[in-house]
Design a protein around this motif. Structure first.
Motif, mmCIF file in Angstrom:
data_model
loop_
_atom_site.group_PDB
_atom_site.id
_atom_site.type_symbol
_atom_site.label_atom_id
_atom_site.label_comp_id
_atom_site.label_asym_id
_atom_site.label_seq_id
_atom_site.Cartn_x
_atom_site.Cartn_y
_atom_site.Cartn_z
ATOM 1 N N PHE A 273 -7.170 -30.817 -11.072
ATOM 2 C CA PHE A 273 -6.753 -29.648 -10.507
ATOM 3 C C PHE A 273 -7.761 -29.835 -9.531
ATOM 4 O O PHE A 273 -7.942 -29.544 -8.250
ATOM 5 C CB PHE A 273 -6.069 -28.526 -10.434
ATOM 6 C CG PHE A 273 -4.588 -29.370 -11.109
ATOM 7 C CD1 PHE A 273 -3.840 -30.120 -10.192
ATOM 8 C CD2 PHE A 273 -4.259 -28.703 -12.153
ATOM 9 C CE1 PHE A 273 -2.650 -30.440 -10.116
ATOM 10 C CE2 PHE A 273 -3.016 -29.476 -12.388
ATOM 11 C CZ PHE A 273 -2.543 -29.763 -12.137
ATOM 12 N N THR A 274 -9.368 -28.988 -9.863
ATOM 13 C CA THR A 274 -10.260 -28.492 -9.402
ATOM 14 C C THR A 274 -11.152 -29.520 -7.874
ATOM 15 O O THR A 274 -10.889 -29.447 -6.856
ATOM 16 C CB THR A 274 -11.149 -28.633 -10.267
ATOM 17 O OG1 THR A 274 -11.253 -27.205 -10.718
ATOM 18 C CG2 THR A 274 -13.123 -27.589 -9.713
ATOM 19 N N TRP A 275 -11.275 -31.060 -8.733
ATOM 20 C CA TRP A 275 -11.952 -31.658 -7.762
ATOM 21 C C TRP A 275 -11.048 -32.775 -6.874
ATOM 22 O O TRP A 275 -11.193 -32.411 -5.197
ATOM 23 C CB TRP A 275 -12.335 -32.810 -8.448
ATOM 24 C CG TRP A 275 -13.856 -32.543 -9.613
ATOM 25 C CD1 TRP A 275 -13.508 -32.313 -10.608
ATOM 26 C CD2 TRP A 275 -15.030 -32.198 -8.831
ATOM 27 N NE1 TRP A 275 -15.033 -32.162 -11.384
ATOM 28 C CE2 TRP A 275 -16.083 -32.304 -9.511
ATOM 29 C CE3 TRP A 275 -15.500 -31.995 -7.124
ATOM 30 C CZ2 TRP A 275 -17.326 -31.516 -8.984
ATOM 31 C CZ3 TRP A 275 -16.484 -31.760 -7.668
ATOM 32 C CH2 TRP A 275 -17.511 -31.616 -8.478
ATOM 33 N N TRP A 276 -9.495 -32.316 -7.150
ATOM 34 C CA TRP A 276 -8.611 -32.461 -5.848
ATOM 35 C C TRP A 276 -8.736 -31.759 -5.133
ATOM 36 O O TRP A 276 -8.391 -32.042 -3.419
ATOM 37 C CB TRP A 276 -7.533 -33.706 -6.308
ATOM 38 C CG TRP A 276 -7.389 -34.262 -6.970
ATOM 39 C CD1 TRP A 276 -7.207 -34.918 -7.990
ATOM 40 C CD2 TRP A 276 -7.452 -36.012 -6.263
ATOM 41 N NE1 TRP A 276 -7.793 -36.451 -8.241
ATOM 42 C CE2 TRP A 276 -7.476 -37.150 -7.286
ATOM 43 C CE3 TRP A 276 -7.366 -35.925 -4.596
ATOM 44 C CZ2 TRP A 276 -6.700 -38.359 -6.832
ATOM 45 C CZ3 TRP A 276 -7.242 -37.147 -4.270
ATOM 46 C CH2 TRP A 276 -7.054 -38.490 -5.333
ATOM 47 N N GLY A 277 -8.664 -30.653 -5.407
ATOM 48 C CA GLY A 277 -8.528 -29.445 -4.373
ATOM 49 C C GLY A 277 -9.702 -29.499 -3.513
ATOM 50 O O GLY A 277 -9.342 -29.196 -2.820
ATOM 51 N N LEU A 278 -10.608 -29.625 -3.867
ATOM 52 C CA LEU A 278 -11.875 -29.422 -3.237
ATOM 53 C C LEU A 278 -12.569 -30.768 -2.022
ATOM 54 O O LEU A 278 -12.695 -30.296 -1.410
ATOM 55 C CB LEU A 278 -13.212 -30.179 -4.107
ATOM 56 C CG LEU A 278 -13.809 -28.358 -4.739
ATOM 57 C CD1 LEU A 278 -14.968 -28.584 -5.546
ATOM 58 C CD2 LEU A 278 -13.881 -26.981 -3.710
ATOM 59 N N ALA A 279 -11.766 -31.754 -2.760
ATOM 60 C CA ALA A 279 -11.872 -33.223 -1.948
ATOM 61 C C ALA A 279 -10.745 -32.830 -0.930
ATOM 62 O O ALA A 279 -10.804 -32.761 0.390
ATOM 63 C CB ALA A 279 -11.178 -34.395 -2.575
ATOM 64 N N ALA A 280 -9.475 -32.102 -0.614
ATOM 65 C CA ALA A 280 -8.809 -31.262 -0.127
ATOM 66 C C ALA A 280 -9.064 -30.772 0.841
ATOM 67 O O ALA A 280 -8.413 -31.355 2.308
ATOM 68 C CB ALA A 280 -7.172 -31.253 -0.872
ATOM 69 N N MET A 281 -9.345 -29.774 0.840
ATOM 70 C CA MET A 281 -10.681 -28.623 1.823
ATOM 71 C C MET A 281 -11.332 -29.263 2.416
ATOM 72 O O MET A 281 -11.874 -28.944 3.258
ATOM 73 C CB MET A 281 -10.767 -27.833 0.530
ATOM 74 C CG MET A 281 -9.467 -26.708 0.310
ATOM 75 S SD MET A 281 -10.919 -25.253 -0.345
ATOM 76 C CE MET A 281 -11.226 -25.513 -1.535
ATOM 77 N N PHE B 276 -14.411 -29.546 -29.307
ATOM 78 C CA PHE B 276 -14.392 -29.252 -27.677
ATOM 79 C C PHE B 276 -12.789 -28.901 -26.489
ATOM 80 O O PHE B 276 -12.467 -29.470 -27.263
ATOM 81 C CB PHE B 276 -15.315 -30.819 -26.476
ATOM 82 C CG PHE B 276 -15.822 -31.254 -27.486
ATOM 83 C CD1 PHE B 276 -17.269 -30.086 -27.038
ATOM 84 C CD2 PHE B 276 -16.667 -31.917 -28.061
ATOM 85 C CE1 PHE B 276 -18.686 -30.337 -26.994
ATOM 86 C CE2 PHE B 276 -17.735 -32.001 -28.695
ATOM 87 C CZ PHE B 276 -19.079 -31.214 -28.342
ATOM 88 N N HIS B 277 -12.962 -27.616 -25.593
ATOM 89 C CA HIS B 277 -11.575 -27.346 -25.149
ATOM 90 C C HIS B 277 -11.334 -28.997 -24.207
ATOM 91 O O HIS B 277 -12.393 -29.580 -23.911
ATOM 92 C CB HIS B 277 -11.584 -26.249 -24.261
ATOM 93 C CG HIS B 277 -11.054 -25.860 -23.759
ATOM 94 N ND1 HIS B 277 -9.089 -25.433 -24.200
ATOM 95 C CD2 HIS B 277 -10.406 -26.308 -22.784
ATOM 96 C CE1 HIS B 277 -8.620 -25.435 -23.695
ATOM 97 N NE2 HIS B 277 -8.908 -25.633 -22.538
ATOM 98 N N ASN B 278 -10.350 -29.723 -23.934
ATOM 99 C CA ASN B 278 -9.770 -30.201 -23.406
ATOM 100 C C ASN B 278 -9.445 -29.745 -22.147
ATOM 101 O O ASN B 278 -8.420 -29.091 -21.680
ATOM 102 C CB ASN B 278 -8.869 -31.546 -24.310
ATOM 103 C CG ASN B 278 -8.051 -32.042 -22.457
ATOM 104 O OD1 ASN B 278 -8.285 -32.830 -22.555
ATOM 105 N ND2 ASN B 278 -7.177 -33.378 -23.844
ATOM 106 N N SER B 279 -10.623 -30.286 -21.048
ATOM 107 C CA SER B 279 -9.873 -29.285 -19.597
ATOM 108 C C SER B 279 -10.372 -30.387 -18.274
ATOM 109 O O SER B 279 -10.438 -30.004 -17.723
ATOM 110 C CB SER B 279 -11.341 -27.785 -19.517
ATOM 111 O OG SER B 279 -11.303 -27.404 -19.918
#
Length: 113
Positions: free
Chosen positions: A84-92, A75-78
């Motif tokens: 960054f994705t979820w904090w970015g969405l929360a900030a938007m 499994f790729h560790n992402s």
């Protein structure tokens, strides 16, 4: 382990039946390429994960089937990307809420009472 068929190939690579290259286990395509009829829509990955077989058949031999240990599960560790994705969405969403609240306060301040 019993695994379902994975048709279509990998994410960036397609299966090449004419060349005998399979990037995913497409049971129907493998059966067709090998001239097999009535293949089950699943495959069996023999063996217990993390153990080595006592006597693995040599490469190219017609040793016992199914051969254990052919499936590589990695499994790729992402996690950092997810952060960054979820904090970015929360900030938007927070930024949009602040803009809407400011707009509503301005509209209400202009209306006569």
């Amino acid at each position: 382990l019993l695994r379902m068929s994975e048709p279509g190939g990998g994410f960036l690579r397609r299966n090449a039946p004419a060349e005998g290259r399979w990037h995913s286990r497409d049971v129907a395509a493998i059966a067709q390429a090998q001239g097999l009829g009535d293949a089950a829509p699943f495959f069996i990955d023999a063996g217990i994960p993390g153990t080595r077989p006592a006597a693995a058949p040599a490469a190219g031999s017609d040793g016992p089937w199914p051969r254990p240990g052919l499936t590589v599960v990695q499994f790729h560790n992402s996690h950092l990307v997810y952060v960054f994705t979820w904090w970015g969405l929360a900030a938007m969403v927070l930024g949009a809420a602040v803009l809407v609240a400011r707009y509503e306060l301005r509209v209400r301040a202009r209306q006569p009472r």
